[in-house]
Design an enzyme around this catalytic site. Structure first.
Site: not given
Lengths: 407, 118
Positions: A224, A365, A201, A119, A198
């Site tokens: 999220k 993104c 997700q 991202h 990261d």
């Protein structure tokens, strides 16, 4: 077994918009009633600033705020609450690292390794830092099956590589990278490499254990994972956090201020300048409790089932449609990105929108990934615990309408 | 109301005024990097009047239809009239309503045209 029809009842938006087919949880998730109620509870019954008030309301707010930190500690298996920092979102967590850690340790000629499927928030900060410092960004590419080229890590990582930052689950391909193995191998090449994950997700969709992964830092967002907007989390090893300077200066992060010098608080407060998103942090713990009650393994399985079903029907019923990403990724989350040769993704999303189906169209993104795949944009459908098989059916019907309308 | 009205679909599928102008007065390329839309537009101007305008491009149905409808409309108009064209005029030409995320697709050809007239 997870029953999405029962789960839907916990989300007020489905009562207000019964026809809603929400397939964009990768962008942001919907919120269950208990999270919304918790926000209201703060504003209606103990609305006060944290830490500073010597009165009951402030003490209650502080307790509720810090309780969330403890819940996050056990949720991601951190060692202590000193390792959990609240930020505004994943982007801010990663920028905090870039400014407080990257600025300190990156010198001219140093390298940072990242991946082509990042991202922008885990790509641009590092790219810009290296432009400023005169270093090199090594970008791990895709292998021929469409996953990360992790078998040739030595092509990207050397003793010069100070930081490896990579995504756990791609927000476009849905593929989950083998973080634990990649980190082990990276540390074999360079034992002092700092690893940043990261997990925006990943944390909402699967069990994440920071100690098991073996990373040094991990970032994710509340919004999220059924929580409120405006809150991110940064987890880091305490020894590393202790050595880092603050990111932002201001209220709540100092222990002493004099005209000529200032002493800062210890982590995590050192990194939380100013009044934070109090209500949102407080309500985040209800989201974590909800996810744990349903069960992350159950959620993961449910999403995989929906994604496999969607991929099968897309493949069977549309000749001119291509699903991107590894075809047989065993470890794939509930994200399916695709494109039609003939139709622009924005037209596809617009026609779906007229049928109350929410999907994302664009580069999500992740422009470097789209460039690598030679695509300008894709359509992305993503699934979460409240999605049903009939949501997928509606998507497929909607796509048939797209073919009929645009011919 | 769907934005994919017959007129829009017709212009998107069979755009008018495509191609190049041999000796254009001016030529321009505009991009919308987020959608990957790209329009190249040529104009031929004589005595402050648009004699011909042609475009080539890739993009969504809305940007293609908008380019086609706009290029049809501008022929014969004076530079002065076209320079003062607004977002609202462009939407009148399309006869549809677009949300904030989609309007930039429709405005890209107008951006091209106005750059040509500078």
């Amino acid at each position: 077994m997870l029953n999405p029809d029962t789960i839907k009842k916990d989300f007020p938006i489905f009562k207000n918009i019964p026809e809603l087919i929400y397939l964009d949880s990768t962008a942001t998730s919907l919120k269950p009633k208990i999270v919304i109620d918790k926000l209201r509870e703060y504003y209606e019954t103990y609305s006060a600033n944290i830490y500073r008030g010597i009165y009951h309301l402030s003490e209650r707010a502080t307790e509720e705020y810090e309780k969330t930190r403890e819940i996050i500690v056990s949720f991601i298996h951190a060692k202590s609450s000193e390792e959990v920092i609240f930020t505004r979102n994943t982007s801010e967590s990663l920028n905090l690292l870039c400014y407080s850690l990257g600025e300190e340790i990156i010198k001219k000629g140093d390298e940072i390794a990242t991946t082509i499927m990042e991202h922008h928030s885990n790509f641009v900060p590092w790219q810009q830092l290296l432009i400023k410092k005169g270093g090199k960004l090594a970008v791990i590419k895709l292998d021929k099956d469409g996953g990360l080229d992790v078998l040739h890590l030595e092509k990207y990582i050397s003793k010069k590589t100070k930081i490896l930052c990579l995504t756990y689950v791609s927000n476009v391909l849905g593929v989950a990278n083998e973080i634990k193995k990649i980190i082990q191998n990276a540390k074999k090449i360079n034992p002092s490499i700092i690893t940043i994950v990261d997990a925006a997700q990943a944390v909402p969709h699967r069990k994440v254990d920071v100690q098991d992964l073996g990373c040094d830092f991990l970032a994710f967002s509340s919004h999220k994972m059924l929580g409120p907007t405006g809150v991110g989390v940064l987890w880091g090893r305490k020894t590393l956090l202790d050595a880092m300077p603050p990111f932002l200066y201001g209220g709540e992060m100092i222990s002493e201020v004099h005209v000529r010098n200032t002493k800062f608080k210890e982590t995590p407060h050192k990194f939380e300048a100013g009044t934070p998103a109090i209500a949102e942090v407080i309500a985040l713990k209800e989201a974590v409790r909800y996810l744990e009650k349903v069960g992350l393994k159950e959620i993961e399985n449910h999403e995989q089932k929906l994604a496999s079903y969607a991929i099968k029907r897309l493949g069977d019923e549309f000749k001119n449609l291509h699903v991107i990403g590894p075809k047989n990724a065993e470890n794939k989350g509930g994200i399916v990105s695709f494109y039609f040769k003939k139709y622009h993704p924005h037209d596809v999303a617009q026609i779906l929108s007229e049928k109350n189906i929410c999907v994302r169209a664009g580069n999500h993104c992740a422009m470097p990934l789209h460039e690598e795949l030679n695509l300008t944009a894709t359509v992305r459908a993503s699934f979460y615990l409240y999605n049903t098989q009939s949501d997928v059916d509606a998507l497929i019907d909607g796509l048939h309408d797209v073919s009929r309308i645009l011919k | 109301m769907t934005i994919y009205q017959e007129v829009i679909l017709d212009h998107a599928e069979n755009p008018r005024n495509t191609g190049n102008i041999q000796n254009p007065t001016n030529t321009v390329i505009v991009y919308n990097p987020l959608c990957g839309d790209k329009i190249k537009m040529d104009v031929l101007i004589k005595k402050d009047r648009v004699i011909d305008v042609r475009f080539q491009g890739q993009g969504c149905a809305i940007s293609k239809a908008a380019s086609s409808l706009l290029t049809d409309w501008v022929k014969g108009k004076t530079k002065e009239v076209l320079k003062n064209m607004t977002k609202k005029d462009m939407m009148k030409l399309l006869k549809i309503e677009l949300g904030p995320n989609r309007i930039k697709c429709a405005l890209l050809p107008l951006e091209a045209l106005q750059k040509l007239l500078i």
